[in-house]
Design a protein around this motif. Structure first.
Motif, short mmCIF file in Angstrom:
data_model
loop_
_atom_site.label_atom_id
_atom_site.label_comp_id
_atom_site.label_asym_id
_atom_site.label_seq_id
_atom_site.Cartn_x
_atom_site.Cartn_y
_atom_site.Cartn_z
N GLU A 1 0.83 -1.21 0.00
CA GLU A 1 0.00 0.00 0.00
C GLU A 1 0.86 1.25 0.00
O GLU A 1 0.56 2.22 -0.70
CB GLU A 1 -0.95 -0.02 1.20
CG GLU A 1 -2.05 -1.05 1.06
CD GLU A 1 -2.86 -1.26 2.33
OE1 GLU A 1 -2.56 -0.60 3.36
OE2 GLU A 1 -3.78 -2.09 2.29
N ALA A 2 1.94 1.25 0.77
CA ALA A 2 2.84 2.41 0.82
C ALA A 2 3.52 2.65 -0.52
O ALA A 2 3.75 3.79 -0.91
CB ALA A 2 3.88 2.22 1.92
N ALA A 3 3.84 1.58 -1.23
CA ALA A 3 4.53 1.69 -2.53
C ALA A 3 3.62 2.29 -3.60
O ALA A 3 4.09 2.89 -4.55
CB ALA A 3 5.03 0.32 -2.98
N GLN A 4 2.32 2.13 -3.45
CA GLN A 4 1.35 2.57 -4.46
C GLN A 4 1.73 2.06 -5.85
O GLN A 4 1.67 2.79 -6.85
CB GLN A 4 1.21 4.08 -4.45
CG GLN A 4 0.66 4.61 -3.14
CD GLN A 4 0.49 6.11 -3.15
OE1 GLN A 4 1.09 6.83 -3.93
NE2 GLN A 4 -0.34 6.59 -2.23
N ALA A 5 2.14 0.80 -5.90
CA ALA A 5 2.57 0.19 -7.15
C ALA A 5 1.38 -0.14 -8.04
O ALA A 5 0.30 -0.47 -7.55
CB ALA A 5 3.37 -1.08 -6.86
N THR A 6 1.60 -0.05 -9.33
CA THR A 6 0.57 -0.43 -10.28
C THR A 6 0.71 -1.89 -10.68
O THR A 6 -0.18 -2.44 -11.30
CB THR A 6 0.65 0.45 -11.55
OG1 THR A 6 1.95 0.33 -12.11
CG2 THR A 6 0.35 1.89 -11.24
N LEU A 7 1.84 -2.49 -10.32
CA LEU A 7 2.14 -3.87 -10.69
C LEU A 7 3.07 -4.46 -9.65
O LEU A 7 3.92 -3.75 -9.11
CB LEU A 7 2.82 -3.89 -12.07
CG LEU A 7 3.21 -5.23 -12.66
CD1 LEU A 7 1.96 -6.01 -13.06
CD2 LEU A 7 4.08 -5.00 -13.88
N VAL A 8 2.91 -5.74 -9.36
CA VAL A 8 3.81 -6.46 -8.46
C VAL A 8 4.41 -7.61 -9.25
O VAL A 8 3.67 -8.41 -9.84
CB VAL A 8 3.08 -7.02 -7.21
CG1 VAL A 8 4.04 -7.81 -6.34
CG2 VAL A 8 2.45 -5.89 -6.41
N LEU A 9 5.72 -7.68 -9.28
CA LEU A 9 6.41 -8.80 -9.92
C LEU A 9 6.90 -9.74 -8.84
O LEU A 9 7.54 -9.31 -7.88
CB LEU A 9 7.60 -8.30 -10.74
CG LEU A 9 7.28 -7.34 -11.87
CD1 LEU A 9 8.57 -6.90 -12.56
CD2 LEU A 9 6.36 -7.99 -12.88
N ALA A 10 6.62 -11.03 -9.00
CA ALA A 10 7.02 -12.02 -8.00
C ALA A 10 7.43 -13.30 -8.70
O ALA A 10 6.94 -13.61 -9.79
CB ALA A 10 5.87 -12.29 -7.05
N SER A 11 8.30 -14.06 -8.05
CA SER A 11 8.66 -15.37 -8.57
C SER A 11 7.57 -16.35 -8.16
O SER A 11 6.84 -16.11 -7.19
CB SER A 11 10.02 -15.80 -8.04
OG SER A 11 9.95 -16.03 -6.65
N PRO A 12 7.44 -17.48 -8.87
CA PRO A 12 6.40 -18.45 -8.53
C PRO A 12 6.47 -18.91 -7.07
O PRO A 12 5.45 -19.16 -6.46
CB PRO A 12 6.66 -19.61 -9.48
CG PRO A 12 7.33 -18.98 -10.65
CD PRO A 12 8.17 -17.85 -10.07
N GLY A 13 7.65 -18.96 -6.47
CA GLY A 13 7.79 -19.38 -5.09
C GLY A 13 7.28 -18.37 -4.09
O GLY A 13 7.15 -18.66 -2.91
N GLU A 14 6.98 -17.15 -4.52
CA GLU A 14 6.54 -16.08 -3.63
C GLU A 14 5.07 -15.76 -3.80
O GLU A 14 4.58 -14.82 -3.23
CB GLU A 14 7.36 -14.81 -3.89
CG GLU A 14 8.84 -14.97 -3.74
CD GLU A 14 9.26 -15.45 -2.37
OE1 GLU A 14 8.57 -15.13 -1.38
OE2 GLU A 14 10.26 -16.15 -2.29
N ARG A 15 4.35 -16.51 -4.58
CA ARG A 15 3.03 -16.05 -5.00
C ARG A 15 1.95 -15.96 -3.96
O ARG A 15 1.20 -15.03 -3.95
CB ARG A 15 2.53 -16.78 -6.21
CG ARG A 15 2.45 -18.24 -6.15
CD ARG A 15 1.88 -18.69 -7.45
NE ARG A 15 2.66 -19.82 -7.91
CZ ARG A 15 2.44 -20.47 -8.98
NH1 ARG A 15 1.47 -20.12 -9.76
NH2 ARG A 15 3.17 -21.48 -9.32
#
Length: 136
Positions: free
Chosen positions: A104-118
């Protein structure tokens, strides 16, 4: 002296200079793999292309990165820098409320994650995954 230059010299500028001058010089060793400047430049270019063309990511959009410490993290950072997108670095060990707060603080429009972090929508800290890309 370098810090007072206008425009400022960025880490991306320094990386690209090394990639042009010494493309075959090792940049990163991870486990048994060695990645050269050329390898990282090529992989970051492909990632930048995919993020901009396939996902429509535009310069200035913040992207949260939820990746472990591995080579993917580096070429993802380079790709975002090449696109002019700020990167919000999320600690891949954080879960639950702390992770939600960071997103929420980042106000990101997209989150990139590896499959192990999903994670999943029903799991504490999960946000619903679509192929390693989350939309918070």
């Amino acid at each position: 002296r370098r810090l007072s230059r206008r425009p400022a010299v960025t880490l991306l500028d320094v990386f690209q200079l090394h990639a042009r001058r010494r493309p075959h010089q090792p940049l990163l060793r991870f486990q048994e793999e060695i990645y050269t400047y050329e390898d990282m430049d090529r992989r970051s270019n492909r990632a930048a292309w995919a993020l901009s063309r396939r996902l429509g990511l535009q310069s200035g959009r913040t992207v949260a990165v939820f990746l472990p410490n591995e080579p993917t993290y580096l070429w993802t950072w380079l790709a975002l820098a090449k696109l002019g997108c700020p990167m919000a670095c999320l600690n891949c060990n954080v879960r639950g409320r702390a992770l939600r707060h960071a997103l929420e603080a980042a106000q990101a429009t997209l989150v990139l994650a590896s499959p192990g972090e999903r994670g999943s929508a029903g799991h504490p800290g999960g946000f619903g995954n679509v192929g390693g890309l989350w939309s918070p």
